[in-house]
Write a protein that holds these residues in place. Structure first.
Motif, PDB file in Angstrom:
ATOM      1  N   PHE A 275       0.838  -1.559   0.335  1.00 56.73           N
ATOM      2  CA  PHE A 275      -0.234   0.006   0.166  1.00 56.73           C
ATOM      3  C   PHE A 275       0.685   1.545   0.336  1.00 56.73           C
ATOM      4  N   GLU A 276       0.586   2.187  -0.430  1.00 55.91           N
ATOM      5  CA  GLU A 276       0.992   3.543  -0.846  1.00 55.91           C
ATOM      6  C   GLU A 276       1.902   4.300   1.006  1.00 55.91           C
ATOM      7  N   ALA A 277       0.736   3.856   1.998  1.00 56.38           N
ATOM      8  CA  ALA A 277       0.328   4.478   3.069  1.00 56.38           C
ATOM      9  C   ALA A 277       0.821   3.237   4.304  1.00 56.38           C
ATOM     10  N   ALA A 278       1.062   3.608   5.419  1.00 58.58           N
ATOM     11  CA  ALA A 278       1.253   2.054   6.299  1.00 58.58           C
ATOM     12  C   ALA A 278      -0.541   2.140   7.101  1.00 58.58           C
ATOM     13  N   TYR A 279      -0.696   0.961   7.485  1.00 59.78           N
ATOM     14  CA  TYR A 279      -2.224   1.034   7.988  1.00 59.78           C
ATOM     15  C   TYR A 279      -1.845   0.600   9.115  1.00 59.78           C
ATOM     16  N   GLU A 280      -3.069   0.853   9.875  1.00 54.75           N
ATOM     17  CA  GLU A 280      -2.892  -0.640  10.696  1.00 54.75           C
ATOM     18  C   GLU A 280      -4.246   0.070  12.130  1.00 54.75           C
ATOM     19  N   SER A 281      -4.927  -1.005  13.225  1.00 49.40           N
ATOM     20  CA  SER A 281      -6.373   0.049  13.798  1.00 49.40           C
ATOM     21  C   SER A 281      -6.132   0.157  14.976  1.00 49.40           C
ATOM     22  N   ARG A 282      -6.348   1.080  15.427  1.00 51.30           N
ATOM     23  CA  ARG A 282      -6.890   1.191  16.956  1.00 51.30           C
ATOM     24  C   ARG A 282      -8.232   1.345  18.099  1.00 51.30           C
ATOM     25  N   VAL A 283      -7.904   0.943  18.684  1.00 50.17           N
ATOM     26  CA  VAL A 283      -9.493   1.182  19.492  1.00 50.17           C
ATOM     27  C   VAL A 283      -9.058   1.910  20.659  1.00 50.17           C
ATOM     28  N   GLU A 284      -9.737   2.766  20.269  1.00 51.55           N
ATOM     29  CA  GLU A 284      -9.814   4.437  21.462  1.00 51.55           C
ATOM     30  C   GLU A 284     -11.259   4.572  21.906  1.00 51.55           C
ATOM     31  N   GLU A 285     -11.335   5.539  23.111  1.00 47.80           N
ATOM     32  CA  GLU A 285     -12.720   6.397  23.513  1.00 47.80           C
ATOM     33  C   GLU A 285     -13.429   5.032  24.778  1.00 47.80           C
ATOM     34  N   VAL A 286     -12.503   3.835  25.126  1.00 52.35           N
ATOM     35  CA  VAL A 286     -13.414   2.788  25.977  1.00 52.35           C
ATOM     36  C   VAL A 286     -14.372   3.461  27.090  1.00 52.35           C
ATOM     37  N   VAL A 287     -14.960   3.044  27.483  1.00 50.14           N
ATOM     38  CA  VAL A 287     -15.345   3.898  28.651  1.00 50.14           C
ATOM     39  C   VAL A 287     -16.614   2.330  29.646  1.00 50.14           C
ATOM     40  N   SER A 288     -16.489   2.107  30.348  1.00 49.09           N
ATOM     41  CA  SER A 288     -16.881   1.099  31.731  1.00 49.09           C
ATOM     42  C   SER A 288     -18.361   1.884  31.463  1.00 49.09           C
ATOM     43  N   VAL A 289     -19.207   0.934  31.917  1.00 49.92           N
ATOM     44  CA  VAL A 289     -20.913   1.327  33.123  1.00 49.92           C
ATOM     45  C   VAL A 289     -21.178  -0.149  33.709  1.00 49.92           C
ATOM     46  N   PRO A 290     -21.328   0.683  34.644  1.00 52.45           N
ATOM     47  CA  PRO A 290     -21.201   0.190  36.007  1.00 52.45           C
ATOM     48  C   PRO A 290     -22.457  -0.762  36.458  1.00 52.45           C
ATOM     49  N   TYR A 291     -22.875  -2.111  36.252  1.00 55.85           N
ATOM     50  CA  TYR A 291     -24.129  -2.400  35.939  1.00 55.85           C
ATOM     51  C   TYR A 291     -25.424  -2.584  37.512  1.00 55.85           C
ATOM     52  N   GLN A 292     -26.125  -2.605  38.102  1.00 55.35           N
ATOM     53  CA  GLN A 292     -27.200  -2.098  39.151  1.00 55.35           C
ATOM     54  C   GLN A 292     -27.362  -3.034  39.457  1.00 55.35           C
ATOM     55  N   ASN A 293     -27.973  -2.706  40.343  1.00 54.84           N
ATOM     56  CA  ASN A 293     -28.609  -4.081  42.050  1.00 54.84           C
ATOM     57  C   ASN A 293     -29.784  -4.794  41.542  1.00 54.84           C
ATOM     58  N   VAL A 294     -30.609  -4.948  41.015  1.00 57.36           N
ATOM     59  CA  VAL A 294     -32.020  -5.950  41.270  1.00 57.36           C
ATOM     60  C   VAL A 294     -32.043  -6.201  42.045  1.00 57.36           C
ATOM     61  N   VAL A 295     -33.035  -6.652  43.404  1.00 53.71           N
ATOM     62  CA  VAL A 295     -33.715  -7.494  44.151  1.00 53.71           C
ATOM     63  C   VAL A 295     -35.363  -7.670  43.729  1.00 53.71           C
ATOM     64  N   ARG A 296     -35.209  -8.820  43.613  1.00 56.36           N
ATOM     65  CA  ARG A 296     -36.796  -8.798  43.307  1.00 56.36           C
ATOM     66  C   ARG A 296     -37.154 -10.513  44.283  1.00 56.36           C
ATOM     67  N   PHE A 297     -38.545 -10.654  44.882  1.00 58.36           N
ATOM     68  CA  PHE A 297     -39.021 -10.861  45.751  1.00 58.36           C
ATOM     69  C   PHE A 297     -39.694 -12.323  44.970  1.00 58.36           C
ATOM     70  N   SER A 298     -39.687 -13.328  45.871  1.00 57.37           N
ATOM     71  CA  SER A 298     -40.478 -14.074  45.501  1.00 57.37           C
ATOM     72  C   SER A 298     -41.380 -15.367  46.580  1.00 57.37           C
ATOM     73  N   PRO A 299     -41.918 -15.307  46.100  1.00 56.96           N
ATOM     74  CA  PRO A 299     -42.707 -16.475  47.094  1.00 56.96           C
ATOM     75  C   PRO A 299     -42.739 -18.494  47.398  1.00 56.96           C
ATOM     76  N   SER A 300     -41.643 -18.557  46.437  1.00 55.15           N
ATOM     77  CA  SER A 300     -41.147 -19.959  45.722  1.00 55.15           C
ATOM     78  C   SER A 300     -40.288 -20.064  46.660  1.00 55.15           C
ATOM     79  N   LEU A 301     -39.727 -18.890  47.329  1.00 52.93           N
ATOM     80  CA  LEU A 301     -38.063 -19.425  48.223  1.00 52.93           C
ATOM     81  C   LEU A 301     -38.096 -19.570  49.508  1.00 52.93           C
ATOM     82  N   PRO A 302     -37.780 -20.181  50.529  1.00 52.72           N
ATOM     83  CA  PRO A 302     -38.155 -20.384  51.266  1.00 52.72           C
ATOM     84  C   PRO A 302     -37.296 -19.005  52.344  1.00 52.72           C
TER      85      PRO A 302
END
Length: 408
Positions: A275-302
């Motif tokens: 190729f006329e130029a050199a090429y490479e790939s790059r991953v940038e602007e990486v962002v991590s999003v924390p997950y939430q904790n959800v509580v549910r209730f069920s009568p099937s559990l002791p």
């Protein structure tokens, strides 16, 4: 009128009787002239046929071809290795070659390459059909068993490469890719090399990374909803009946995919003009999003119990850029933006109320019949549990006499 027709028919028959022998005689004389003509200062595939008639030249060249077919072709590869190719891939047209000779000179033998027979010889070799057929034809036409590819591939080089450890299904797809040529404007479609979508999906990220480091245009690429384990962010590829991975050769020259089998691994190379130029790939602007904790209730559990119904996973996003590097600097082209939503952690708890606590009887403290550590009387206790006291000092009834006299 009938008499006129009869005369015309008789005249036509007389013309045929006169002309047919003449035509036959002309053809005979022409053939005789050709077979009796000898070649002057003529060589075919380096073999001198001067002074020979066509029949004699055919016999001479047929014998030379039989001797030539006793040994295979030796193809000198660009990397210095040699490849042997059987002579069964070539057919010779001796009659056609001699019929085309009209004047003295050097002529090659007319040959044809059977690509179907040639294909097995090229498996797992760093060459394509186009790279081999030309030099092979040129060598065979001169009855030369030594084939050199340097003149064909000297302008080609490996412009991109990748190495993977394939599964059997992935290996089958890669073997189909070997030797695939992409001319200017051609499209590479991953689904064209197999029907096992799972294998193609696993193979997709590596090919995406390969083509991301080239100027080829990414036509189609679909990511998963969640990033699979082991897949690098930015290079996710999903293939199914509706989704595919495809790229287009936007250069003006052809490129070929070469697959090298190296035991447990396979190396894929993109071979072509640098190729006329050199090429490479790059991953940038990486962002991590924390997950939430959800509580549910069920009568099937002791009552009082809980369980993790769904494990949480943080979300993330990133942008894949193609980097074009020249002497003047870098230019970025965004190829894709991948975003994966976080997966909440779901904890299910029992909605059954706990039973009331059972009544507890009051505990009355009791004191043991043994000496307490804080007994103020110390050790003045006898074996019967009675306290012992020291004897009182003696009491005198009379005042003891002293030797001192009273003063004054």
């Amino acid at each position: 009128m009938k008499r006129y027709g009869m005369h015309f028919f008789i005249l036509a028959c007389l013309v045929l009787l006169v002309s047919l022998p003449t035509i036959g005689l002309v053809n005979y004389l022409d053939v005789a002239a050709k077979t009796s003509t000898t070649y002057k200062d003529t060589r075919v595939a380096g073999i001198d046929v001067s002074g020979m008639t066509k029949q004699e030249a055919v016999i001479r060249l047929d014998n030379a071809v039989k001797d030539f077919n006793n040994m295979p072709f030796t193809v000198a590869m660009v990397d210095g290795t040699a490849l042997e190719v059987g002579k069964d891939v070539v057919t010779f047209n001796v009659d056609g070659t001699l019929d085309a000779i009209t004047e003295p000179g050097d002529y090659p033998l007319a040959v044809a390459i059977d690509e179907e027979r040639l294909t097995p010889y090229l498996d797992n070799q760093p060459v394509t059909m186009t790279m081999v057929t030309g030099p092979l034809t040129a060598s065979a036409s001169q009855l030369d068993s030594n084939v050199t590819l340097e003149t064909v591939t000297e302008e080609n080089e490996v412009v991109a490469t990748m190495t993977i450890s394939p599964t059997p299904a992935m290996r089958s797809a890669l073997e189909r890719m070997n030797g695939y040529e992409m001319n200017a404007g051609d499209i590479f479609s991953l689904k064209a090399f197999g029907e096992d979508f799972e294998a193609l999906t696993t193979l997709g990220p590596s090919l995406y990374k390969l083509f991301a480091a080239t100027p080829f245009k990414i036509l189609e690429r679909v990511p998963h909803e969640t990033l699979p384990n082991g897949v690098e962010l930015g290079y996710d590829v999903f293939v199914d009946a509706q989704s595919n991975f495809a790229v287009q050769n936007t250069e003006q020259t052809a490129y070929a995919i070469i697959v090298l089998n190296e035991g447990n691994t396979m190396t894929v190379q993109l071979l072509g003009k640098a190729f006329e130029a050199a090429y490479e790939s790059r991953v940038e602007e990486v962002v991590s999003v924390p997950y939430q904790n959800v509580v549910r209730f069920s009568p099937s559990l002791p009552a009082g119990s809980s369980s993790v119904t769904q494990s949480g996973q943080a979300g993330e996003s990133g942008k894949l850029y193609r980097v074009r590097i020249t002497e003047s600097g870098e230019t970025l082209e965004m190829l894709g933006f991948d975003f994966y939503e976080p997966i909440p952690e779901i904890v299910t708890k029992s909605s059954v109320p706990l039973p009331p606590p059972e009544p507890v009887e009051p505990v009355i403290p009791t004191f043991p019949d043994e000496l307490l550590e804080d007994d103020p009387f110390g050790d003045d206790v006898d074996n019967d549990g009675l306290y012992e006291f020291e004897e009182e000092p003696p009491v005198f009834e009379t005042v003891p006499e002293t030797s001192e006299e009273a003063v004054g």
